[in-house]
Design an enzyme around this catalytic site. Structure first.
Site, PDB file in Angstrom:
ATOM      1  N   HIS A  65     -86.933 -30.463  28.310  1.00 25.71           N
ATOM      2  CA  HIS A  65     -85.608 -29.895  28.048  1.00 25.71           C
ATOM      3  C   HIS A  65     -84.531 -30.655  28.825  1.00 25.71           C
ATOM      4  CE1 HIS A  65     -84.073 -26.112  26.014  1.00 25.71           C
ATOM      5  NE2 HIS A  65     -82.973 -26.614  26.525  1.00 25.71           N
ATOM      6  N   LYS A  84     -91.540 -28.278  20.315  1.00 22.54           N
ATOM      7  CA  LYS A  84     -90.755 -29.072  21.271  1.00 22.54           C
ATOM      8  C   LYS A  84     -90.808 -28.426  22.656  1.00 22.54           C
ATOM      9  CE  LYS A  84     -86.003 -30.729  22.018  1.00 22.54           C
ATOM     10  NZ  LYS A  84     -85.707 -30.057  23.313  1.00 22.54           N
ATOM     11  N   TYR A 136     -84.130 -21.790  18.222  1.00 25.86           N
ATOM     12  CA  TYR A 136     -84.445 -20.819  19.271  1.00 25.86           C
ATOM     13  C   TYR A 136     -84.799 -19.510  18.566  1.00 25.86           C
ATOM     14  CZ  TYR A 136     -82.389 -23.723  22.969  1.00 25.86           C
ATOM     15  OH  TYR A 136     -82.119 -24.737  23.857  1.00 25.86           O
ATOM     16  N   SER A 138     -78.838 -28.662  16.776  1.00 25.10           N
ATOM     17  CA  SER A 138     -79.153 -27.545  17.657  1.00 25.10           C
ATOM     18  C   SER A 138     -78.829 -26.208  17.003  1.00 25.10           C
ATOM     19  CB  SER A 138     -78.340 -27.685  18.950  1.00 25.10           C
ATOM     20  OG  SER A 138     -78.435 -26.509  19.736  1.00 25.10           O
ATOM     21  N   THR A 160     -88.153 -24.903  19.804  1.00 22.63           N
ATOM     22  CA  THR A 160     -88.109 -25.059  21.261  1.00 22.63           C
ATOM     23  C   THR A 160     -88.915 -23.940  21.911  1.00 22.63           C
ATOM     24  OG1 THR A 160     -85.996 -26.214  21.257  1.00 22.63           O
ATOM     25  CG2 THR A 160     -86.580 -25.082  23.284  1.00 22.63           C
TER      26      THR A 160
END
Length: 369
Positions: A254, A230, A129, A106, A155
């Site tokens: 998510h 994603k 992100y 992440s 994402t």
């Protein structure tokens, strides 16, 4: 107590973790309808096993973006793993490597890309992100490349953070002894306390709400790494992802933490697979707790699946050994499902091996326990 399935780790994690941290990992958005549906929807798919097939040898190996892995079961990006266990992402990286599969780190990890790379060899993807400051993004992508990461999982379903009411009630914030390690040197590693969710405030301040399809193309100008999109759950967005040069799609809601009342990912999967028309691989995350779930996803066209919560719950319970056990249990259950369905390799798993409730004129009955 001997743990015999993946779901049993959640109860142990709930006992061991502070309420704020357990709730952060476990909860979904608003009414949590999609959170429940992500799991329940798998029960709307039944098997049509084939018999009298020699299943003395089962091959579960596959390739993902050209990388050979031991099974189509990979690790999804889950944030802030050192809240679950002091070893955090280090333990997860080692467990994934030992299992011969892919770990996705992440952006909001409590270990940096360099630290995770230092745990040893392994195939790793980096979840991204997009921050308002694009220099931060470019810098982070370059660091992931240098650290040997093999793909970017972008994402795309988080222009704002979903309404996670448990985090609001708990005034969720990152514990003071931890930082978002990838952003530590950029003065973005800390999360301020807030009068609601500290993470929601952080996202509102930092994440770029203007993110659009043109940014998928922009990313391709700053990295040679393949980009997985994603957060896709519709045919329309699948076609746009293909047009924008995505290397693959992860069907994801998510973990039911963004928009409530979207379909379970397993329900959305086939629509996305059909729209992709085999041009790029489609993966799934959300709700996978059994090897039978993995088989069902592959029968509906997924090239592989990612697990998230089982990783953090097993990490909280037993550290690296817990994550290893989760991967092994899912592998064993998946292998058994293949054998009992008459499939010796992944390519033998087809739509004919399942029947879904939405194929039927009336719903499956719900068993009474």
């Amino acid at each position: 107590m001997e743990i015999t399935n993946v779901s049993e780790y959640e109860a142990i994690a709930k006992e061991k973790l502070p309420k704020m941290i357990y709730d952060y990992y476990a909860s979904g958005a608003e009414d949590q309808w999609t959170l429940r549906e992500n799991r329940f929807a798998f029960s709307k798919i039944l098997f049509r096993p084939r018999i009298l097939i020699d299943v003395s040898k089962i091959d579960m190996t596959t390739t993902v973006l050209g990388f050979k892995i031991s099974m189509p079961i990979m690790i999804a990006p889950t944030a802030m793993q050192k809240m679950a266990h002091p070893e955090g992402e280090y333990a997860t990286a080692r467990a994934a490597s030992a299992a011969g599969t892919i770990m996705t780190l992440s952006s909001w990890a409590t270990s940096s890309v360099e630290e995770v790379a230092s745990t040893g060899p392994g195939i790793r993807f980096f979840q991204l992100y997009v921050y308002k400051d694009r220099n931060v993004v470019a810098q982070l992508v370059r660091r992931a490349e240098r650290a040997g990461f093999k793909a970017i999982a972008l994402t795309v379903d988080t222009p704002r953070l979903g309404r996670r009411e448990a985090d609001i009630k708990n005034r969720f914030t990152l514990p003071p002894f931890l930082t978002l390690k990838n952003f530590e040197g950029l003065d973005l590693g800390k999360m301020d306390e807030s009068n609601d969710s500290g993470l929601a405030s952080y996202v509102a301040g930092q994440i770029d709400r203007s993110l659009s399809w043109k940014d998928v193309k922009w990313l391709q100008t700053i990295t040679s790494l393949p980009i997985l999109v994603k957060g896709v759950i519709t045919a329309e967005d699948t076609r746009l992802a293909v047009q924008s040069g995505a290397a693959g799609i992860i069907v994801s809601n998510h973990g039911a933490r963004q928009l409530d009342y979207v379909p379970a990912t397993i329900m959305a999967l086939e629509e996305v697979v059909k729209a992709a028309q085999g041009r790029i691989p489609v993966f799934l995350d959300g709700g996978v707790r059994r090897g039978t779930d993995v088989f069902k996803a592959l029968a509906l066209g997924a090239s592989g699946i990612f697990i998230g919560r089982p990783v953090v719950f097993s990490l909280a319970a037993e550290g690296e050994a817990g994550v290893r056990k989760v991967l092994q249990m899912l592998r064993d259950e998946f292998e058994l499902t293949m054998a009992l369905s008459g499939c010796r390799s992944l390519k033998e798993i087809t739509r004919d091996h399942i029947v879904t409730e939405w194929d039927q004129p009336r719903p499956f009955p719900t068993p009474r326990l």
